[in-house]
Design a protein around this motif. Structure first.
Motif, PDB file in Angstrom:
ATOM      1  N   ASP A 228       3.363  12.865  -2.177  1.00  0.00           N
ATOM      2  CA  ASP A 228       4.614  12.107  -2.150  1.00  0.00           C
ATOM      3  C   ASP A 228       4.500  10.915  -1.208  1.00  0.00           C
ATOM      4  O   ASP A 228       3.700  10.911  -0.260  1.00  0.00           O
ATOM      5  CB  ASP A 228       5.773  12.994  -1.694  1.00  0.00           C
ATOM      6  N   ASN A 229       5.334   9.919  -1.463  1.00  0.00           N
ATOM      7  CA  ASN A 229       5.345   8.725  -0.627  1.00  0.00           C
ATOM      8  C   ASN A 229       5.713   9.067   0.808  1.00  0.00           C
ATOM      9  O   ASN A 229       6.653   9.825   1.064  1.00  0.00           O
ATOM     10  CB  ASN A 229       6.342   7.722  -1.212  1.00  0.00           C
ATOM     11  N   LEU A 230       4.974   8.504   1.750  1.00  0.00           N
ATOM     12  CA  LEU A 230       5.214   8.769   3.170  1.00  0.00           C
ATOM     13  C   LEU A 230       6.632   8.392   3.582  1.00  0.00           C
ATOM     14  O   LEU A 230       7.285   9.100   4.355  1.00  0.00           O
ATOM     15  CB  LEU A 230       4.194   7.999   4.012  1.00  0.00           C
ATOM     16  N   PHE A 231       7.126   7.286   3.055  1.00  0.00           N
ATOM     17  CA  PHE A 231       8.456   6.831   3.447  1.00  0.00           C
ATOM     18  C   PHE A 231       9.550   7.729   2.887  1.00  0.00           C
ATOM     19  O   PHE A 231      10.636   7.822   3.458  1.00  0.00           O
ATOM     20  CB  PHE A 231       8.658   5.377   3.028  1.00  0.00           C
TER      21      PHE A 231
ATOM     22  N   MET B 139       0.840  -1.177   0.000  1.00  0.00           N
ATOM     23  CA  MET B 139       0.000   0.000   0.000  1.00  0.00           C
ATOM     24  C   MET B 139       0.887   1.243   0.000  1.00  0.00           C
ATOM     25  O   MET B 139       1.784   1.385   0.813  1.00  0.00           O
ATOM     26  CB  MET B 139      -0.900  -0.010   1.234  1.00  0.00           C
ATOM     27  N   ASN B 140       0.641   2.157  -0.934  1.00  0.00           N
ATOM     28  CA  ASN B 140       1.483   3.330  -1.089  1.00  0.00           C
ATOM     29  C   ASN B 140       0.900   4.494  -0.300  1.00  0.00           C
ATOM     30  O   ASN B 140       0.046   5.239  -0.785  1.00  0.00           O
ATOM     31  CB  ASN B 140       1.591   3.680  -2.575  1.00  0.00           C
ATOM     32  N   GLN B 141       1.341   4.683   0.942  1.00  0.00           N
ATOM     33  CA  GLN B 141       0.836   5.772   1.766  1.00  0.00           C
ATOM     34  C   GLN B 141       1.549   7.071   1.415  1.00  0.00           C
ATOM     35  O   GLN B 141       2.721   7.084   1.069  1.00  0.00           O
ATOM     36  CB  GLN B 141       1.029   5.436   3.248  1.00  0.00           C
TER      37      GLN B 141
ATOM     38  N   VAL C 157      -9.166   2.893   8.641  1.00  0.00           N
ATOM     39  CA  VAL C 157      -7.899   2.821   9.360  1.00  0.00           C
ATOM     40  C   VAL C 157      -6.865   2.053   8.547  1.00  0.00           C
ATOM     41  O   VAL C 157      -5.706   2.465   8.437  1.00  0.00           O
ATOM     42  CB  VAL C 157      -8.088   2.168  10.739  1.00  0.00           C
ATOM     43  N   CYS C 158      -7.289   0.961   7.960  1.00  0.00           N
ATOM     44  CA  CYS C 158      -6.354   0.145   7.182  1.00  0.00           C
ATOM     45  C   CYS C 158      -5.894   0.844   5.911  1.00  0.00           C
ATOM     46  O   CYS C 158      -4.883   0.465   5.322  1.00  0.00           O
ATOM     47  CB  CYS C 158      -6.992  -1.204   6.843  1.00  0.00           C
ATOM     48  N   HIS C 159      -6.638   1.875   5.490  1.00  0.00           N
ATOM     49  CA  HIS C 159      -6.226   2.664   4.326  1.00  0.00           C
ATOM     50  C   HIS C 159      -5.700   4.035   4.750  1.00  0.00           C
ATOM     51  O   HIS C 159      -5.607   4.954   3.935  1.00  0.00           O
ATOM     52  CB  HIS C 159      -7.399   2.819   3.354  1.00  0.00           C
ATOM     53  N   PHE C 160      -5.369   4.160   6.045  1.00  0.00           N
ATOM     54  CA  PHE C 160      -4.769   5.376   6.590  1.00  0.00           C
ATOM     55  C   PHE C 160      -5.670   6.602   6.441  1.00  0.00           C
ATOM     56  O   PHE C 160      -5.198   7.720   6.328  1.00  0.00           O
ATOM     57  CB  PHE C 160      -3.412   5.652   5.938  1.00  0.00           C
ATOM     58  N   LYS C 161      -6.974   6.381   6.448  1.00  0.00           N
ATOM     59  CA  LYS C 161      -7.922   7.497   6.462  1.00  0.00           C
ATOM     60  C   LYS C 161      -8.385   7.652   7.904  1.00  0.00           C
ATOM     61  O   LYS C 161      -9.413   7.123   8.305  1.00  0.00           O
ATOM     62  CB  LYS C 161      -9.104   7.216   5.532  1.00  0.00           C
TER      63      LYS C 161
END
Length: 228
Positions: free
Chosen positions: A85-88, A1-3, A201-205
């Protein structure tokens, strides 16, 4: 998953900055009034990142009675990330820099630090643990149903159930659960709402605190029923 960096926005700090015309007196005022350690230099009404002032450098010169001007304490500009942008990528930049500016709609209004990331991940972990707590309680209810209906539920693997299956089994055998004296429609809606919250939550919303309160209310209801 690209957060993405958007995940951090609710926790990001409001950007306090100055433009290139700021003199020493204004820098001192900003540092004191806002209790910040960094003052990015942003020109063109908040759209052009050009440099940085650090409070510790300025205070050190005052303490050692060293004469200085803005130019002598100006540092290279902070790195920038876009909300998409990517969280990482942002976290990697934070491993090398004290803060990172967020470019939101071609403007700088927020910045992130390692503390911001920690706050966001802590909030996420609290939500995830609440979901796990609710699932454990719903599994216990299904396990009790398996004891009552061993033939009908023999193939049910409680550790692999989804929220849809919790709803299905509790709805089917509602009068044999701890919810039997409550409104069936309302209980099934609570399970549905919990499923939607879990998906978010699992999709960071993670921005709906009302959903979090509803889930914790459902957990509390189950705990109270288990003690009656």
């Amino acid at each position: 998953m690209n957060q993405t960096v958007e995940f951090l926005l609710p926790f990001a700090k409001k950007l306090i900055y100055v433009d290139s015309s700021a003199d020493i007196s204004l820098l001192k005022t900003k540092f004191i009034e806002h209790s910040v350690s960094l003052l990015p230099i942003i020109d063109n009404k908040g759209s052009k990142n050009v440099g940085l002032y650090r409070r510790k450098d300025m205070w050190s010169r005052y303490a050692n009675e060293i004469k200085f001007d803005q130019k002598s304490i100006k540092e290279k500009k902070l790195p920038v990330v876009d909300v998409n942008d990517n969280l990482f990528h942002a976290m990697d930049l934070l491993s090398k820099h004290s803060a990172v500016l967020i470019n939101e709609n071609n403007s700088f209004s927020k910045l992130i630090t390692t503390r911001v990331v920690a706050d966001a991940l802590r909030d996420y972990s609290h939500k995830f643990l609440s979901i796990e707590s609710l699932e454990n309680k719903l599994r216990d209810i299904v396990r009790a149903l398996k004891i009552l209906y061993p033939d009908k539920l023999v193939d049910v693997v409680d550790s692999e159930l989804t929220f849809e299956q919790y709803k299905e089994f509790i709805g089917r055998y509602f009068d044999d659960t701890i919810f039997k004296n409550l409104n069936k429609k309302e209980i099934l809606k609570m399970i549905d709402d919990s499923r939607l919250f879990r998906n978010d939550v699992c999709h960071f919303k993670l921005h709906d605190n009302n959903a979090m309160r509803s889930l914790n209310k459902f957990i509390g209801l189950i705990d109270n029923l288990n003690h009656i």
